[in-house]
Design a protein around this motif. Sequence first.
Motif, short mmCIF file in Angstrom:
data_model
loop_
_atom_site.label_atom_id
_atom_site.label_comp_id
_atom_site.label_asym_id
_atom_site.label_seq_id
_atom_site.Cartn_x
_atom_site.Cartn_y
_atom_site.Cartn_z
N ARG A 123 0.84 -1.21 0.00
CA ARG A 123 0.00 0.00 0.00
C ARG A 123 0.86 1.25 0.00
O ARG A 123 0.60 2.20 -0.73
N ARG A 124 1.89 1.25 0.83
CA ARG A 124 2.77 2.41 0.86
C ARG A 124 3.46 2.61 -0.50
O ARG A 124 3.56 3.73 -0.99
N GLY A 127 1.06 4.09 -3.04
CA GLY A 127 0.76 5.47 -2.69
C GLY A 127 1.94 6.40 -2.90
O GLY A 127 1.79 7.52 -3.37
N MET A 131 1.85 9.61 -5.41
CA MET A 131 1.93 10.91 -4.74
C MET A 131 3.14 11.70 -5.23
O MET A 131 3.06 12.93 -5.38
N TYR A 146 -1.96 11.08 3.61
CA TYR A 146 -2.53 11.09 2.27
C TYR A 146 -2.85 9.68 1.78
O TYR A 146 -3.80 9.48 1.03
N ILE A 147 -2.05 8.71 2.18
CA ILE A 147 -2.39 7.32 1.85
C ILE A 147 -3.66 6.91 2.56
O ILE A 147 -4.55 6.27 1.98
N ALA A 150 -6.64 8.53 0.82
CA ALA A 150 -7.01 7.84 -0.42
C ALA A 150 -7.74 6.54 -0.12
O ALA A 150 -8.72 6.20 -0.80
N ASP A 151 -7.29 5.81 0.90
CA ASP A 151 -7.93 4.56 1.26
C ASP A 151 -9.38 4.79 1.69
O ASP A 151 -10.30 4.10 1.24
N TYR A 258 -4.35 10.26 -8.29
CA TYR A 258 -4.08 9.92 -6.89
C TYR A 258 -5.02 8.85 -6.38
O TYR A 258 -4.60 7.85 -5.79
N ALA A 262 -3.50 4.94 -6.07
CA ALA A 262 -3.17 4.58 -4.70
C ALA A 262 -3.88 3.32 -4.24
O ALA A 262 -3.63 2.85 -3.13
N ASP A 263 -4.78 2.77 -5.04
CA ASP A 263 -5.57 1.64 -4.55
C ASP A 263 -5.52 0.42 -5.47
O ASP A 263 -5.35 -0.70 -5.00
#
Length: 473
Positions: A123-124, A127, A131, A146-147, A150-151, A258, A262-263
């Motif tokens: 996940r990091r 993201g 980002m 910010y992660i 987004a989640d 973003y 991010a997902d």
Amino acid sequence: MPGVSEWEKARRWGQEHGDLVFVKNLVRPYIFINSYDAAVELFEKRGNNYSSRPQNTLIELEGWSQLPSQMAYGDEHRKSRQFLNRFFGPSSVTDFCELQTKVAHKLLFGLLTEPDRFEDFTRRSAGETIMMAAYGYEVSNEKDPYIALADRGVRSLSEAKGFSLVNLLPWSNLNDERLLLVRYLPEWVPGTGFHRLIKEGYKLSHAMVFEPYEATKKSMSDGTYISSVTSKLIEVNSTEDGNIADEPTIAKSAAIAYAAGADTTVSTLNTFILAMLLYPETQRRGQEELDRVIGKDILPTMEDKTNLPYINALCNEALRWQTVAPLGLAHCPTKDDVYNGYFIPAGITIYANIWAMQRDPLEYPEPEKFIPERWMPSDGKRTPLDVYKTQFGFGRRTCPGKHFAANSIFIDIASILAAFNIEMASDENGAQIIPVVDYVEGFVRHPKPFKCKITPRSDKITSTIKQAVEAIL
């Protein structure tokens, strides 16, 4: 309609009734397209009529309709795509290869030091990549705000897109009637959980669009910014009087990159790790190719991509096997149409059932199995349909970030296989813990948490990973 896995139900309807399935849920009509050919005919060849989005009450009231992916087809949507294609098109996306490779090395270091937290690190990684590309923002850790934003935002958008009561009711006056419902229908009435969704969704949608954008603007005024999609768009569209032309569209364009980046990549990477546990022979073959082509204890680069056909096949199969977004984003015809004798009314909600297309047994024999070899046919057989074609949308609504996503998926998967062995974890009695293929259902699907053992393939690759990360820092 089933409460979950609508795509699987629609696939079964398709097996019984044909490529196009018409459903009326309460009074709201839907069409599910279960075949690739029908989706191409309508969404691409007749794209001038099928490129808009249908009415969705929760998405509008929560503010998600400001994202380009949710916008009706029009001038602002076209402007947004122009902005994004400038940076994420096939000829421009190579500018991000160095960034994606560095972030992949950080992912490896996380897996090396705390392998049990692989889900946090994937996940990091996803993201951090988007980002930095979108905003020039350096993610601090896997709990970066910010992660987390987004989640939460993607989960909220997924809930808003569902078959809820508010979305199913017919509204003659789209603004006044729905606002009255939200304001005056008591929250204790059964089925009115949408009050909470709307309040939370509106805050999240506004935050996702404007908070990282404003942070980039501030860093530009301070002179501390790192070049990014947002900073370049601001520079190009700044006027002599200090204003920024098309500023809301710039903010919205960066936000959709973003939100999507991010997902969705996270789901694909975790699906890949799950597949390596259940199909260890594919892991061994991927590692054999890496050792043979680039050498043992060496980390791959983006330049290696064209020389690693089996790694590319693994990437394709990770996308196909467990579809990330099974129904994609809904389309809506602006005018009445007829297809193969079927009348399709203007304004109806149409879903391309990507799940059904990627489980077509004629195109993908034994579709429930993870078989990368299907992408490397022999004996005169043809290659299956391009999974990126179905996975990232059709026609004028194709995801502009698909080339960026493809590169991220490749470098992450290739790097993980070059560096680590992925094996089943054991319980306190030494018995293997066999993971179950079970997913959290939603617009974006994620594997439910599972255990595994991730170990470096050699002492030398451990040193290589540490040296690569030291060079970045």
